[in-house]
Scaffold this motif. Structure first.
Motif, mmCIF file in Angstrom:
data_model
loop_
_atom_site.group_PDB
_atom_site.id
_atom_site.type_symbol
_atom_site.label_atom_id
_atom_site.label_comp_id
_atom_site.label_asym_id
_atom_site.label_seq_id
_atom_site.Cartn_x
_atom_site.Cartn_y
_atom_site.Cartn_z
ATOM 1 N N SER A 1 -0.316 -1.046 -7.772
ATOM 2 C CA SER A 1 -0.579 -0.055 -6.737
ATOM 3 C C SER A 1 -0.058 -0.518 -5.382
ATOM 4 C CB SER A 1 -2.085 0.227 -6.657
ATOM 5 O OG SER A 1 -2.376 1.091 -5.588
ATOM 6 N N ILE A 2 -0.229 -1.804 -5.086
ATOM 7 C CA ILE A 2 0.278 -2.353 -3.826
ATOM 8 C C ILE A 2 1.796 -2.279 -3.788
ATOM 9 C CG2 ILE A 2 0.451 -4.460 -2.434
ATOM 10 C CD1 ILE A 2 -2.323 -5.236 -3.543
ATOM 11 N N ASP A 3 2.455 -2.647 -4.897
ATOM 12 C CA ASP A 3 3.924 -2.584 -4.961
ATOM 13 C C ASP A 3 4.413 -1.147 -4.798
ATOM 14 O OD1 ASP A 3 4.009 -5.298 -5.348
ATOM 15 O OD2 ASP A 3 4.115 -5.172 -7.539
ATOM 16 N N ALA A 4 3.696 -0.201 -5.407
ATOM 17 C CA ALA A 4 4.096 1.208 -5.294
ATOM 18 C C ALA A 4 3.965 1.692 -3.849
ATOM 19 C CB ALA A 4 3.246 2.074 -6.228
ATOM 20 N N ASP A 5 2.868 1.327 -3.175
ATOM 21 C CA ASP A 5 2.696 1.716 -1.774
ATOM 22 C C ASP A 5 3.761 1.089 -0.889
ATOM 23 O OD1 ASP A 5 0.521 3.173 -2.497
ATOM 24 O OD2 ASP A 5 -0.978 1.734 -1.812
ATOM 25 N N LEU A 6 4.145 -0.170 -1.205
ATOM 26 C CA LEU A 6 5.182 -0.844 -0.428
ATOM 27 C C LEU A 6 6.522 -0.156 -0.601
ATOM 28 C CD1 LEU A 6 6.164 -3.213 1.321
ATOM 29 C CD2 LEU A 6 6.403 -4.565 -0.771
ATOM 30 N N ASN A 7 6.881 0.176 -1.855
ATOM 31 C CA ASN A 7 8.164 0.834 -2.109
ATOM 32 C C ASN A 7 8.191 2.259 -1.556
ATOM 33 O OD1 ASN A 7 10.058 -0.887 -3.862
ATOM 34 N ND2 ASN A 7 8.085 -1.160 -4.845
ATOM 35 N N ALA A 8 7.011 2.877 -1.479
ATOM 36 C CA ALA A 8 6.936 4.233 -0.933
ATOM 37 C C ALA A 8 6.911 4.241 0.586
ATOM 38 C CB ALA A 8 5.692 4.955 -1.473
ATOM 39 N N GLY A 9 6.850 3.058 1.208
ATOM 40 C CA GLY A 9 6.847 2.975 2.660
ATOM 41 C C GLY A 9 5.500 3.239 3.296
ATOM 42 N N MET A 10 4.435 3.293 2.489
ATOM 43 C CA MET A 10 3.112 3.582 3.033
ATOM 44 C C MET A 10 2.506 2.379 3.737
ATOM 45 S SD MET A 10 1.638 5.790 -0.188
ATOM 46 C CE MET A 10 0.040 6.058 0.589
ATOM 47 N N ILE A 11 2.936 1.180 3.348
ATOM 48 C CA ILE A 11 2.440 -0.044 3.983
ATOM 49 C C ILE A 11 3.625 -0.952 4.242
ATOM 50 C CG2 ILE A 11 0.146 0.071 2.934
ATOM 51 C CD1 ILE A 11 1.081 -1.933 0.853
ATOM 52 N N SER A 12 3.439 -1.899 5.172
ATOM 53 C CA SER A 12 4.484 -2.869 5.484
ATOM 54 C C SER A 12 4.358 -4.068 4.551
ATOM 55 C CB SER A 12 4.357 -3.321 6.938
ATOM 56 O OG SER A 12 3.114 -3.986 7.142
ATOM 57 N N GLU A 13 5.360 -4.962 4.606
ATOM 58 C CA GLU A 13 5.316 -6.157 3.769
ATOM 59 C C GLU A 13 4.148 -7.048 4.160
ATOM 60 O OE1 GLU A 13 8.917 -8.291 3.488
ATOM 61 O OE2 GLU A 13 10.108 -6.608 2.784
ATOM 62 N N HIS A 14 3.837 -7.087 5.465
ATOM 63 C CA HIS A 14 2.694 -7.893 5.919
ATOM 64 C C HIS A 14 1.386 -7.353 5.362
ATOM 65 C CE1 HIS A 14 0.263 -10.416 8.520
ATOM 66 N NE2 HIS A 14 -0.372 -9.339 8.950
ATOM 67 N N GLU A 15 1.225 -6.024 5.411
ATOM 68 C CA GLU A 15 0.010 -5.425 4.848
ATOM 69 C C GLU A 15 -0.056 -5.626 3.343
ATOM 70 O OE1 GLU A 15 -0.763 -1.660 7.854
ATOM 71 O OE2 GLU A 15 0.734 -1.467 6.281
ATOM 72 N N ALA A 16 1.095 -5.531 2.668
ATOM 73 C CA ALA A 16 1.115 -5.760 1.219
ATOM 74 C C ALA A 16 0.719 -7.188 0.898
ATOM 75 C CB ALA A 16 2.505 -5.462 0.663
ATOM 76 N N ARG A 17 1.210 -8.144 1.707
ATOM 77 C CA ARG A 17 0.861 -9.545 1.482
ATOM 78 C C ARG A 17 -0.635 -9.768 1.668
ATOM 79 N NH1 ARG A 17 3.555 -11.496 5.318
ATOM 80 N NH2 ARG A 17 5.555 -11.249 4.252
ATOM 81 N N ASN B 1 2.101 -3.637 -15.949
ATOM 82 C CA ASN B 1 1.219 -4.055 -17.037
ATOM 83 C C ASN B 1 1.944 -4.057 -18.373
ATOM 84 O OD1 ASN B 1 -0.949 -4.327 -15.326
ATOM 85 N ND2 ASN B 1 -1.661 -2.246 -15.624
ATOM 86 N N GLN B 2 3.001 -3.229 -18.481
ATOM 87 C CA GLN B 2 3.781 -3.160 -19.715
ATOM 88 C C GLN B 2 5.111 -3.889 -19.580
ATOM 89 O OE1 GLN B 2 3.735 0.819 -21.618
ATOM 90 N NE2 GLN B 2 2.424 1.510 -19.943
ATOM 91 N N GLY B 3 5.206 -4.743 -18.570
ATOM 92 C CA GLY B 3 6.418 -5.538 -18.391
ATOM 93 C C GLY B 3 7.503 -4.854 -17.596
ATOM 94 N N GLY B 4 7.232 -3.699 -17.004
ATOM 95 C CA GLY B 4 8.243 -2.998 -16.217
ATOM 96 C C GLY B 4 8.476 -3.660 -14.870
ATOM 97 N N ASP B 5 9.742 -3.770 -14.468
ATOM 98 C CA ASP B 5 10.082 -4.392 -13.198
ATOM 99 C C ASP B 5 10.970 -3.501 -12.337
ATOM 100 O OD1 ASP B 5 12.320 -4.508 -14.769
ATOM 101 O OD2 ASP B 5 12.827 -6.584 -14.293
ATOM 102 N N LEU B 6 10.883 -2.184 -12.537
ATOM 103 C CA LEU B 6 11.745 -1.269 -11.796
ATOM 104 C C LEU B 6 11.485 -1.352 -10.293
ATOM 105 C CD1 LEU B 6 13.839 0.993 -11.829
ATOM 106 C CD2 LEU B 6 11.976 2.635 -12.104
ATOM 107 N N LEU B 7 10.221 -1.484 -9.897
ATOM 108 C CA LEU B 7 9.902 -1.562 -8.475
ATOM 109 C C LEU B 7 10.555 -2.781 -7.838
ATOM 110 C CD1 LEU B 7 6.110 -0.613 -8.626
ATOM 111 C CD2 LEU B 7 8.026 0.862 -8.037
#
Length: 678
Positions: free
Chosen positions: A145-161, A359-365
């Protein structure tokens, strides 16, 4: 901070000392009061925190407090058995609190132990175990969920960290609480054993060593033992309660007091029912109204007061909500918000969800993050965030890429297969599903994992589905990068270079060139796959020629010539011989004569039959080079380069059109074909 650290270290040393050195009874009394104070403080802190991580040191603190209490038990046991005295605090709890009655003291002690050991400790242990297990199970989903929000631009890298760190700390905390709850359970068992030891051995020592009658020894040591047991069980009960509060906090909006008063009293009508029931209980039973009427009346009064306040608030809230809804209906913003279009969207069918599910090994993000970084280096352009979503309207294994709301590419993946691209000569032993490689349109096959090794032996290029789709996304974004560069993005690039070259930027914009004109020049460069990363050279050229002409086509040609070294290295790396298709002088003259100059700019106007013949000649030369496995490059004079590009762009968008001025003087050029017409 050093003083606070020193206090903690001295406290640990004191605990060790209590286990070894006999302490005077006055010091034991002080330490017993300190023990009760610490337990009460921990309980109050656990009630006033809003989330467990605010008290993240609790598991370690629980161990130290438990050890401190056991150390006190050892010291008081030593003092009781050796001297028949354990200080004023123990004696007070043994005489005053239980009224000097040993049987009453034992009953109270047993009740405290049952409450602590069976009710609170066992429940806290179970809650800690379940919370630890569920937190660890939910950890991958939270990370996704954090990675998805980061890629969607909803949070910054600092907030994701910060959010990732919080998720990790939360998992560690509940794991530690699962183990720390065992301390509380062990402490309760140890309290029972120590009390039995004090009682039995106290009577024996009093009768044999101190010379007391058995009845007197039993009375004296029973009171001391019960007093010691109760004075240690009270803080143990407080700590156990604090443990239960910490591990059961969930969906909290504030501290425990606020949550209880807010949620317990959120149904004032229930106070009417409760108050009426209590009053009827006093009237219809021998209990009497004297005891039930005050309590029931207080609840009825509370329900009445609380019912009046929400009614006023509810009316005001309804009026405010009605005004807001009316304003929203009248406001254009309620419709304007629906007009937003994502710069880049990647949609896929439900069968491709494992691509994006970590969770299923996907790394598209992760791959898309790397694509954005790679294109920033290659093109000098900050690619907008890619909006990723599933779409049930697509086929299960289908995906599509949209840029600014328009579909730019579509493809299909088989997740349990590999894409094998033929080396040129296909082998019949390689069985698979015939398809076309989506990025470059090459013939390929979807093969199973069993055929992978055999296909590689026969020279096939074998690629897994995530690599296929990431390559496709990269190529489509590169081919359409000019559409992603608007005035706003250009302004950001200008602000970026202005930090290092303020004088240069001031000489270019806002005079003689506007942001829109600079954007057109940069867009034309990207359209022909020329990187704009070297902004200083681009702006130097615009500063030199921007005062001479405002024609963005001419300015683009000047910039291309200034980037000659970059363009040369792009097509001829390491001093390799550059094989090109040259344009004959006859065609260049036809094109030069067909240039029409107007007040709105220049454009090419030639006979359609002639342009068709030129395109056919180019197609023939390109096909011949493709058979030789050479990358086709068309070379012409600077005066007609952009017009040849205009002529061929619709039919051969991927073929680079270069001029002689865009190549370094030291590069060796070999003409392998000539574009000409009869």
């Amino acid at each position: 901070m050093r003083a606070k650290d020193l206090i903690v270290l001295l406290s640990v040393i004191l605990i060790v000392a209590m286990l070894i050195i006999p302490f005077p009874t006055w010091l034991l009394s002080i330490l017993l009061i300190v023990n009760i104070s610490i337990a009460l403080l921990i309980l109050l802190i656990s009630m006033n925190m809003s989330e467990p991580l605010q008290f993240s040191v609790f598991p370690s603190l629980l161990l130290l407090v438990t050890l401190f209490r056991l150390g006190l038990n050892v010291s008081t046991t030593r003092s009781i058995l050796s001297k028949g005295d354990a200080g004023n605090v123990v004696e007070t709890f043994g005489s005053f609190v239980i009224g000097g009655n040993v049987v009453v003291g034992l009953v109270i002690f047993i009740i405290l132990v049952i409450i602590n050991f069976i009710v609170i400790t066992k429940g806290s242990e179970r809650v800690s175990e379940v919370a630890a297990r569920f937190t660890l199970d939910a950890m991958p989903g939270k990370q996704m969920s954090i990675d998805a929000d980061l890629n969607a631009g909803m949070i910054s890298e600092h907030e994701a960290r910060e959010r990732r760190e919080k998720v990790s700390r939360e998992a560690d905390f509940y794991g530690a609480m699962d183990g720390a709850s065992k301390f509380v359970k062990g402490d309760a068992i140890a309290g029972i054993i120590i009390t039995l030891v004090n009682l039995l051995f106290g009577i024996v020592i009093g009768a044999t060593q101190l010379g007391l009658p058995i009845a007197e020894a039993a009375t004296k040591f029973s009171l001391l033992t019960v007093g010691d047991g109760i004075v240690s069980q009270i803080p143990a009960l407080l700590i156990s309660t604090a443990t239960g509060i910490v591990v059961t906090r969930a969906a909290s909006d504030g501290n425990l007091g606020q949550d209880i008063t807010k949620q317990l009293l959120s149904y004032p009508k229930m106070l009417y029912v409760t108050g009426g029931t209590i009053i009827l209980l006093g009237l219809l039973t021998p209990i009497g109204a004297l005891f039930t009427l005050p309590v029931g009346g207080l609840m009825l009064l509370g329900g009445y007061r609380m019912t009046k306040i929400p009614e006023v608030s509810k009316e005001q809230l309804e009026d405010v909500e009605e005004d807001i809804q009316t304003d929203e209906l009248k406001s254009p913003e309620s419709v304007v918000s629906l007009l937003n279009v994502d710069p880049i969207e990647f949609e896929f069918g439900y069968g491709l969800i494992p691509l994006a599910d970590s969770n299923q090994g996907g790394d598209l993000l992760d791959r898309i993050v790397m694509i954005r970084r790679q294109l920033a280096i290659e093109l000098g352009l900050v690619i907008p965030v890619v909006r990723i979503r599933d779409n049930i309207q697509l086929q299960p294994n289908e995906y599509r890429l949209k840029i600014k709301g328009n579909e730019m590419a579509r493809g299909e993946l088989l997740l349990d297969h590999y894409l094998a691209m033929s080396p040129g000569v296909e082998d019949d032993s390689i069985e698979g599903i015939d398809t076309v490689e989506p990025s470059f349109g090459l013939p390929a096959k979807w093969i199973t994992e069993d055929m992978k090794e055999q296909a590689e032996i026969f020279g096939y290029t074998v690629v897994d589905p995530p690599s296929v789709v990431s390559t496709h996304i990269t190529e489509i974004i590169k081919a359409n990068a000019h559409e992603l560069l608007g005035r706003q993005e250009t302004k950001q690039l200008i602000d970026h270079i202005k930090e290092s070259y303020p004088i240069l930027v001031e000489e270019v914009t806002p005079n003689p060139l506007s942001v829109g004109e600079i954007q057109k020049v940069l867009g034309k460069l990207l359209r022909e796959n020329v990187s704009i990363r070297n902004l200083p050279i681009i702006f130097e050229t615009l500063a030199d020629f921007g005062k001479v002409t405002s024609d963005t086509d001419l300015l683009t040609e000047y910039v291309r010539q200034a980037l000659a070294r970059q363009i040369t290295n792009q097509y001829s790396s390491g001093g390799e011989q550059l094989k090109v298709i040259t344009v004959s002088g006859k065609i260049e003259k036809i094109i030069a004569d067909g240039i029409q100059q107007t007040e709105h700019g220049n454009y090419l106007s030639i006979d359609p039959n002639v342009s068709q013949s030129i395109l056919e000649s180019i197609a023939a030369q390109v096909e011949q080079l493709s058979l030789m496995e050479q990358t086709p490059i068309v070379l012409c004079s600077p005066a007609v380069r952009m017009y040849i590009r205009q002529l061929t762009e619709r039919y051969f968008p991927q073929i680079p059109i270069l001029s002689y001025n865009e190549l370094e003087a030291n590069v060796e050029v070999q003409s392998v074909g000539v574009v000409n017409i009869e």
